[in-house]
Design a protein around this motif. Structure first.
Motif, mmCIF file in Angstrom:
data_model
loop_
_atom_site.group_PDB
_atom_site.id
_atom_site.type_symbol
_atom_site.label_atom_id
_atom_site.label_comp_id
_atom_site.label_asym_id
_atom_site.label_seq_id
_atom_site.Cartn_x
_atom_site.Cartn_y
_atom_site.Cartn_z
ATOM 1 N N GLU A 206 -20.637 -4.454 0.350
ATOM 2 C CA GLU A 206 -20.187 -5.236 1.318
ATOM 3 C C GLU A 206 -18.936 -5.982 0.523
ATOM 4 O O GLU A 206 -18.672 -6.448 -0.502
ATOM 5 N N ARG A 207 -17.987 -6.132 1.440
ATOM 6 C CA ARG A 207 -16.709 -6.678 0.773
ATOM 7 C C ARG A 207 -16.067 -7.882 1.629
ATOM 8 O O ARG A 207 -16.289 -7.745 2.965
ATOM 9 N N ASP A 208 -15.584 -8.882 1.091
ATOM 10 C CA ASP A 208 -14.892 -9.878 1.910
ATOM 11 C C ASP A 208 -13.463 -9.758 1.852
ATOM 12 O O ASP A 208 -12.666 -10.475 0.882
ATOM 13 N N TYR A 209 -12.886 -9.011 2.465
ATOM 14 C CA TYR A 209 -11.284 -8.722 2.585
ATOM 15 C C TYR A 209 -10.548 -9.978 3.548
ATOM 16 O O TYR A 209 -11.217 -10.241 4.440
ATOM 17 N N GLU A 210 -9.452 -9.951 2.771
ATOM 18 C CA GLU A 210 -8.284 -10.592 3.961
ATOM 19 C C GLU A 210 -8.145 -9.359 5.020
ATOM 20 O O GLU A 210 -7.364 -8.459 4.508
ATOM 21 N N LEU A 211 -8.361 -9.429 6.251
ATOM 22 C CA LEU A 211 -8.135 -8.463 6.980
ATOM 23 C C LEU A 211 -6.864 -8.854 7.972
ATOM 24 O O LEU A 211 -6.320 -9.788 8.252
ATOM 25 N N GLY A 265 -2.847 -12.556 -2.751
ATOM 26 C CA GLY A 265 -3.505 -11.084 -3.326
ATOM 27 C C GLY A 265 -3.717 -10.053 -2.320
ATOM 28 O O GLY A 265 -3.043 -9.867 -1.210
ATOM 29 N N SER A 266 -4.539 -9.262 -2.607
ATOM 30 C CA SER A 266 -4.713 -8.165 -1.791
ATOM 31 C C SER A 266 -5.138 -8.385 -0.341
ATOM 32 O O SER A 266 -5.725 -9.432 -0.046
ATOM 33 N N TYR A 267 -5.090 -7.352 0.666
ATOM 34 C CA TYR A 267 -5.574 -7.408 1.973
ATOM 35 C C TYR A 267 -5.777 -6.154 2.303
ATOM 36 O O TYR A 267 -5.593 -5.164 1.666
ATOM 37 N N LEU A 268 -6.530 -5.909 3.542
ATOM 38 C CA LEU A 268 -7.161 -4.697 4.196
ATOM 39 C C LEU A 268 -6.203 -4.428 5.447
ATOM 40 O O LEU A 268 -6.385 -5.585 6.362
ATOM 41 N N THR A 269 -5.836 -3.340 5.660
ATOM 42 C CA THR A 269 -5.301 -2.983 6.925
ATOM 43 C C THR A 269 -5.761 -1.675 7.542
ATOM 44 O O THR A 269 -6.274 -0.850 6.703
ATOM 45 N N GLY A 270 -5.853 -1.475 8.839
ATOM 46 C CA GLY A 270 -6.412 -0.299 9.353
ATOM 47 C C GLY A 270 -7.658 -0.419 10.308
ATOM 48 O O GLY A 270 -7.826 -1.788 10.921
ATOM 49 N N ASP A 386 -12.205 -1.923 -4.225
ATOM 50 C CA ASP A 386 -13.744 -1.539 -3.842
ATOM 51 C C ASP A 386 -14.229 -0.539 -4.821
ATOM 52 O O ASP A 386 -15.512 -0.626 -5.018
ATOM 53 N N LEU A 387 -13.292 0.168 -5.439
ATOM 54 C CA LEU A 387 -13.832 1.064 -6.505
ATOM 55 C C LEU A 387 -14.452 0.329 -7.725
ATOM 56 O O LEU A 387 -15.473 0.865 -8.248
ATOM 57 N N HIS A 388 -13.751 -0.561 -7.986
ATOM 58 C CA HIS A 388 -14.253 -1.516 -8.967
ATOM 59 C C HIS A 388 -15.551 -1.947 -8.905
ATOM 60 O O HIS A 388 -16.698 -1.790 -9.616
ATOM 61 N N GLU A 389 -15.761 -2.712 -7.591
ATOM 62 C CA GLU A 389 -17.274 -3.102 -7.165
ATOM 63 C C GLU A 389 -18.012 -2.102 -7.119
ATOM 64 O O GLU A 389 -19.398 -2.119 -7.627
#
Lengths: 431, 260
Positions: A206-211, A265-270, A386-389
């Motif tokens: 489960e991840r808490d992304y900035e979408l 920082g990081s964000y998620l698109t798609g 994601d990979l790290h977690e």
């Protein structure tokens, strides 16, 4: 304590070339690097001095999987610089050919590249031996998507009919009507695709992304070809504010630049971003299928992105049929324009995420500077996180299984590495 | 060939490219599973994790050589391949990335990367045939998937592929297109461009832009004259020949001549 090192020299079932490197000491994850070694092709440099009208054809060559996305973002950036608007049936045609690309790209990824991970096959070909009907259903949908692109664009890879201002030739209504029976059949089968994807087993994460994605300014429309840039953390800006909102950084281990939200920082698109922020805008059929698939309240497990892709395939068939129903051949295939100096921004939703273009033009309409930010470049940091977690939570897995799960984690993103203008060998190093 | 009774092995390799040409193999939706049944797909990273050690009966190579590592890798691919076929404009002519051949690659790298020093690249983008012997070249940006199927079938049957070498003009006549140059004064590279696309640009009311590269014996001098007659200025002519097959010898010569 001994080092543990797992390597995948070249990641498979992704578009382009990349590798992954993981270093572990016991249960501690020391480093995760996604290495993109796709040879740089320098598009932003070779575009300088070219005519603005050439940008859609040249930038299409960044990615053979999503050329329509490149053509659309390029056209919109140029139209912004020229101060023209492409509306009505021309805009509908642009959205329609884009639906074809979503179908083609998503079905390729879902059936041939990603599903084999969940079912334990090395490839779609191997999967077809045991699940022939499933793979054939996928190929039928893929073909219908390609056919849609071909009828409007002339061919499926690098269509020739897209231009700044619209198209070279607008199709006759009967040419689109002829696609109806197959699109209707595939829309029915896309319901099966959603059930198939929802029935897979998903690893925990489960991840808490900035979408980050687009939101159409037209009421009740799921984002594909245009819109404002919005995020789950409150970003809501016009395409022209992309550069003020996001930045790109170079990292030594990758030929793709890393994008981030400035000062955050990081964000998620798609697909995950689009679905979570726009799911109330899906068509009733797609919304109902999403609810039945158990994702009606949103998705935070990146492994479930395959279900979201299935819902988006269904939506794209539904939307394509809606657009064809309402189609009337426009009097002119394109909006006329005259070259002028200016700066333009274009953004659209490639199947794998946001695709931004910015061009600066001189008074004769030649490109002075070009800036292209592809989706995989924006998602790289999220993939590494994601990979790290995932690795941190699963260090007890044997190397082979860990490697396979890491690859699957990366394929959640449908990373298009060749389009990271600026992707996968997997190495897990246990210290 | 592989041992009697064994399926022939097919390998697909990628160099600098957009993946569009190898995607053409996956775009053979009606024939893909049949093909996968007739050959052992021994190496096709875009589609499969499984890899089988060479040698391979047939290698399809996509992309151009742009890095020192790739210049070495193509030698290994050649050694491991009984037959090697290059697919697409990148592999047969250097691709759009060969525009660097006409510029300073360090300027190119500096335009894209803050730290160009991290980037390992060659000054030129070159076709595969500039590095190793090639058994057949299939042109196009992208290649036509039906031509690809013909080439793969021909090599499996140990015969020569039936791929015409005439110009797009012939395809236009066959398709019944009105000539966009004669009828509308639209600049068109069709007379000097290799057939294979099915004359799709003229069928969409636009001039051919040469994505299949030069035909067998292109008369670029004549075409350049006609294009000038239609109002093309020198920079327009240079750009017209310098796109996806800019480093194909006939197009390179035509662009250099036009630019003088």
């Amino acid at each position: 304590m001994s080092e543990r090192r797992i390597e995948t020299p070249a990641l498979a079932r992704v578009e382009g070339e990349g590798a992954m490197h993981v270093r572990l000491r016991g249960d501690e994850v020391l480093a995760v690097e996604l290495r993109i070694y796709e040879p740089p092709r320098f598009f932003e440099a070779l575009l300088r001095g070219r005519d603005l009208a050439e940008a859609p054809d040249i930038t299409a060559r960044i990615c053979g999987i999503c050329p329509v996305a490149y053509q659309t973002s390029a056209c919109q950036a140029m139209e912004d610089a020229l101060g023209i608007a492409v509306e009505g049936q021309l805009r509908a045609l642009r959205r329609l050919i884009y639906c074809g690309e979503w179908i083609e790209s998503h079905t390729l990824h879902l059936y041939l590249l990603h599903a084999p991970d969940f079912l334990g096959y090395e490839s779609g070909f191997a999967m077809a031996a045991d699940h022939g009907a499933v793979v054939e259903r996928g190929l039928r949908a893929k073909k219908a998507g390609n056919r849609l692109i071909e009828v409007i664009g002339g061919r499926a890879v690098h269509p020739v009919n897209v231009r700044v201002g619209g198209f070279y030739r607008a199709p006759e209504r009967r040419e689109l009507e002829a696609l109806r029976p197959e699109l209707e059949r595939c829309r029915e089968e896309a319901l099966e695709t959603v059930r198939f994807a929802a029935g897979l087993e998903f690893p925990e994460l489960e991840r808490d992304y900035e979408l980050v994605c687009l939101r159409s300014e037209r009421e009740g429309e799921y984002p594909i070809d245009d819109g404002r840039i919005v995020s789950s953390a409150g970003i809501d800006v016009a395409p022209a504010q992309f550069g003020d909102t996001f930045e790109e950084r170079q990292v030594p281990h990758s030929t793709a630049l890393h994008a981030r939200v400035r000062e955050r920082g990081s964000y998620l698109t798609g697909p995950l971003a689009r679905f979570n922020l726009n799911r109330e805008r899906l068509s009733p059929l797609a919304a109902e299928a999403a609810a039945e698939a158990g994702i009606g309240a949103g998705v935070t497990n990146p492994f479930r992105s395959i279900v979201v892709r299935a819902v988006e395939i269904l939506y794209a068939f539904d939307e394509a049929l809606r657009l064809i129903d309402a189609y009337e051949r426009p009097a002119e295939p394109a909006v006329a324009w005259e070259p002028r100096a200016g700066v333009g921004h274009g953004v659209s939703e490639a199947p794998r995420g946001l695709l931004y273009h910015r061009y600066e033009l001189d008074e004769e309409g030649r490109i002075a500077t070009a800036w292209i930010v592809p989706p995989t470049s924006q998602n790289q940091r999220s993939i590494e996180e994601d990979l790290h977690e995932f690795v941190a939570a699963n260090t007890r897995l044997p190397d082979d299984e860990l490697r396979h799960r890491c690859e699957q984690t990366i394929r959640n993103y449908d990373p298009c590495i060749s389009c990271s203008t600026h992707f996968l060998r997997l190495e897990v190093e246990r210290l | 060939m592989s041992a009697p009774g064994a399926k022939p092995t097919l390998a697909v390799w990628k160099f600098a490219s957009c993946d569009g040409c190898q995607l053409s193999l996956l775009d053979l939706e009606d024939e893909l599973l049949l093909l996968a049944d007739k050959v052992e797909i021994a190496q096709f990273l875009e589609a499969s994790r499984a890899t089988v050690a060479g040698p391979y009966d047939l290698s399809l190579v996509e992309g151009s050589v742009t890095t020192p590592a790739d210049a070495e890798r193509i030698q290994e691919v050649r050694r491991a391949s009984r037959r090697l076929v290059t697919i697409g404009a990148c592999a047969t002519a250097g691709g759009i990335q060969a525009l660097r051949n006409f510029a300073d690659v360090e300027d190119f790298a500096a335009a894209v990367y803050a730290e160009p020093g991290y980037i390992s690249t060659l000054a030129t983008s070159t076709p595969i045939a500039a590095h190793v012997p090639v058994d057949f070249e299939l042109h196009g940006c992208p290649i036509d998937r039906h031509q690809l199927l013909e080439v793969v079938s021909a090599f499996l049957a140990e015969r020569r592929p039936q791929v015409p070498e005439y110009s797009v003009c012939i395809e236009c006549k066959r398709r019944g297109n009105v000539c966009v140059m004669v009828a509308h004064g639209t600049a068109c590279l069709g007379p000097v461009t290799h057939a294979g696309c099915g004359a799709i640009c003229p069928a969409h009311d636009r001039g051919c832009y040469g994505c299949f590269g030069p035909m067998e014996s292109p008369n670029t001098d004549s075409l350049s004259g006609w294009l000038r007659g239609l109002g093309a200025e020198t920079p327009d002519l240079v750009r017209a020949y310098r796109t996806f097959n800019a480093a194909a010898p006939a197009f390179q010569a035509a662009s250099e001549k036009a630019g003088r």
